[in-house]
Design a protein around this motif. Sequence first.
Motif, mmCIF file in Angstrom:
data_model
loop_
_atom_site.group_PDB
_atom_site.id
_atom_site.type_symbol
_atom_site.label_atom_id
_atom_site.label_comp_id
_atom_site.label_asym_id
_atom_site.label_seq_id
_atom_site.Cartn_x
_atom_site.Cartn_y
_atom_site.Cartn_z
ATOM 1 N N ARG A 86 0.848 -1.198 0.000
ATOM 2 C CA ARG A 86 0.000 0.000 0.000
ATOM 3 C C ARG A 86 0.881 1.244 0.000
ATOM 4 O O ARG A 86 1.968 1.250 0.581
ATOM 5 N N ARG A 87 0.371 2.291 -0.613
ATOM 6 C CA ARG A 87 1.135 3.540 -0.651
ATOM 7 C C ARG A 87 1.406 4.043 0.763
ATOM 8 O O ARG A 87 0.561 3.938 1.645
ATOM 9 N N VAL A 88 2.580 4.596 0.961
ATOM 10 C CA VAL A 88 2.930 5.151 2.256
ATOM 11 C C VAL A 88 2.251 6.515 2.421
ATOM 12 O O VAL A 88 2.084 7.270 1.445
ATOM 13 N N SER A 89 1.831 6.828 3.628
ATOM 14 C CA SER A 89 1.149 8.096 3.900
ATOM 15 C C SER A 89 2.166 9.204 4.143
ATOM 16 O O SER A 89 3.293 8.956 4.593
ATOM 17 N N ALA A 90 1.760 10.425 3.843
ATOM 18 C CA ALA A 90 2.609 11.586 4.108
ATOM 19 C C ALA A 90 2.735 11.793 5.611
ATOM 20 O O ALA A 90 1.957 11.274 6.408
ATOM 21 N N TRP A 91 3.727 12.568 6.002
ATOM 22 C CA TRP A 91 3.949 12.859 7.420
ATOM 23 C C TRP A 91 4.244 14.345 7.602
ATOM 24 O O TRP A 91 4.504 15.075 6.641
ATOM 25 N N THR A 92 4.176 14.786 8.819
ATOM 26 C CA THR A 92 4.514 16.165 9.157
ATOM 27 C C THR A 92 5.834 16.180 9.905
ATOM 28 O O THR A 92 6.222 15.198 10.540
ATOM 29 N N GLY A 93 6.527 17.295 9.822
ATOM 30 C CA GLY A 93 7.834 17.384 10.451
ATOM 31 C C GLY A 93 8.877 16.639 9.640
ATOM 32 O O GLY A 93 8.616 16.130 8.548
ATOM 33 N N ALA A 94 10.098 16.565 10.179
ATOM 34 C CA ALA A 94 11.207 15.891 9.492
ATOM 35 C C ALA A 94 11.302 14.451 9.984
ATOM 36 O O ALA A 94 11.488 14.202 11.179
ATOM 37 N N ARG A 95 11.160 13.518 9.079
ATOM 38 C CA ARG A 95 11.260 12.100 9.423
ATOM 39 C C ARG A 95 12.728 11.717 9.575
ATOM 40 O O ARG A 95 13.561 12.056 8.731
ATOM 41 N N ASP A 96 13.045 11.026 10.644
ATOM 42 C CA ASP A 96 14.423 10.613 10.891
ATOM 43 C C ASP A 96 14.802 9.475 9.951
ATOM 44 O O ASP A 96 14.241 8.383 10.011
ATOM 45 N N ALA A 97 15.744 9.739 9.055
ATOM 46 C CA ALA A 97 16.211 8.729 8.098
ATOM 47 C C ALA A 97 17.711 8.524 8.254
ATOM 48 O O ALA A 97 18.444 8.369 7.274
ATOM 49 N N ARG A 98 18.138 8.506 9.508
ATOM 50 C CA ARG A 98 19.567 8.348 9.773
ATOM 51 C C ARG A 98 19.956 6.918 10.140
ATOM 52 O O ARG A 98 21.143 6.595 10.174
#
Length: 507
Positions: free
Chosen positions: A44-56
């Motif tokens: 399923r498509r991923v939903s949008a988010w608010t703020g900065a998502r941690d991708a570290r």
Amino acid sequence: MTESLVARTSLGDMQGTRHGGVAQFRGVPYAAPPVGELRFAPPRRVSAWTGARDARQHGPIAPQRPSRLRAAMGDMPSAAQGEDCLTLTISAPAIDGGSRPVLVWLHGGAYMSGAGSLDWYDGAALARDGDVVVVGVNYRLGALGFLYHPGLSDGTLGLLDIIAALTWVREHIAAFGGDPDRITIMGQSAGAHAILCLLTMPDARRLFRRAILQSAPAGLPPLSAATASERGDRLLALLAIDRGHPPDVAARVKAEPAERFLEATGALARATARFGQVVPPFMPVIDHLADPARFLDSAAEGAGAARVDLIVGTTREEANAFFCDPSAQEHDPDAAQLAGRFAALAGHEDAIERYRQRRPGGRAVDLLSDLVTDYTFLFPSLRFAEAAAEAGARVWVYQFDWAPPGTPFKACHCLELPFVFGNPHAWRGAPMVQGAAAAELADLSAVIRGAWTGFARTGEPTACAPWPEYRAWDRQTMRFASVIGPVGDPAGAAWRRAPRRAPRAER
């Protein structure tokens, strides 16, 4: 020094890191987590988010057992496992609005193990030295990705995950400095096999422009519905799930712990293993392509129709990684079993004499390895390459012949991987590269990485020697060895005599 940076996508901001001149974003979701009611559902498509998502930090890799090739490759780098695994690892020279070629990596592992986020496949060196964006894909594996059971799963969820990942890359890679119109998909082993599957699907093959197929087990077509159904039933029996009550089946399989699936899959793999075969218990199910000739012809026609540029190659002794484990107790294969495999693959038992003459001093296990290398990897890959060229695709073929001196694995399956990614430090524990000179590793890696990234950029591989396109009349093949250069017809005309239909025993 490591610093933070932010990429801005239409889904939301992502916080990554920059180190050694390369920006990296880890654990990037390309689909909703396939957990709970979404287990055994298409991505399923991923939903949008608010703020900065941690991708570290990396996300979990798909649940799995150790690789069956760890004798050659060494132990897999440690990584947390979990079903919330539909993520990408993105490496880019800069987040600067550039428009760089994109390399999307599909890992191998017999559709049972591996992950695009492993340190083995860190794309930093490729991205930095080739000025390209590198994307590693994690997808569902084993029964969780390829179980076939009517009303529950059609046996292609792992492929659908890959298609979802490519769709995400097309839509969002510009935010990471990539060009969505210059996507090259590259895969090794099961990853290359998945590319063959994608080439048969009109909607999927429009998602990439070029493809690099490394060591594809092209002699293994997708499973038929009948074979996959039988294996699915056996797995459910191992899980003690009553198939006589269909409404209960879905509820039970969605509630079973992943560990139970791994235990049952291991038991099924042992029960279905056959002498001299490398067929995994689970792989994509495409019923109308379960014939090997039809599978390769369909993939070649798809490549030609979409004008997909191709690099196709194998290593010289692919099957040594499967059969020549020096840590195992030394013994020759049973003579009757060996004769049976030669009859099944080469068409007659007497072929073993031709193989014995070709490998002076070779043991029986060496001859078995040569046989499986030819009929599972080399011959069908050449057949696909020639058919794709005839269908209108541009094709370049290579053979990887280099090996460290004295290694029992020789030029085995997976050996080219450290050279493609240019990260020998991540492979220092791999027995297959022990004894190699550091300077030789570095120089050969530079040539291969230059060819791969040049292909992604222009559609033609660049190497230290001219690399002609593959044509039926001379079959020019780039040979990566202690001396690099093109040679003609590496397999002779033998591959043309290979059976075009796999025997029933292979299934």
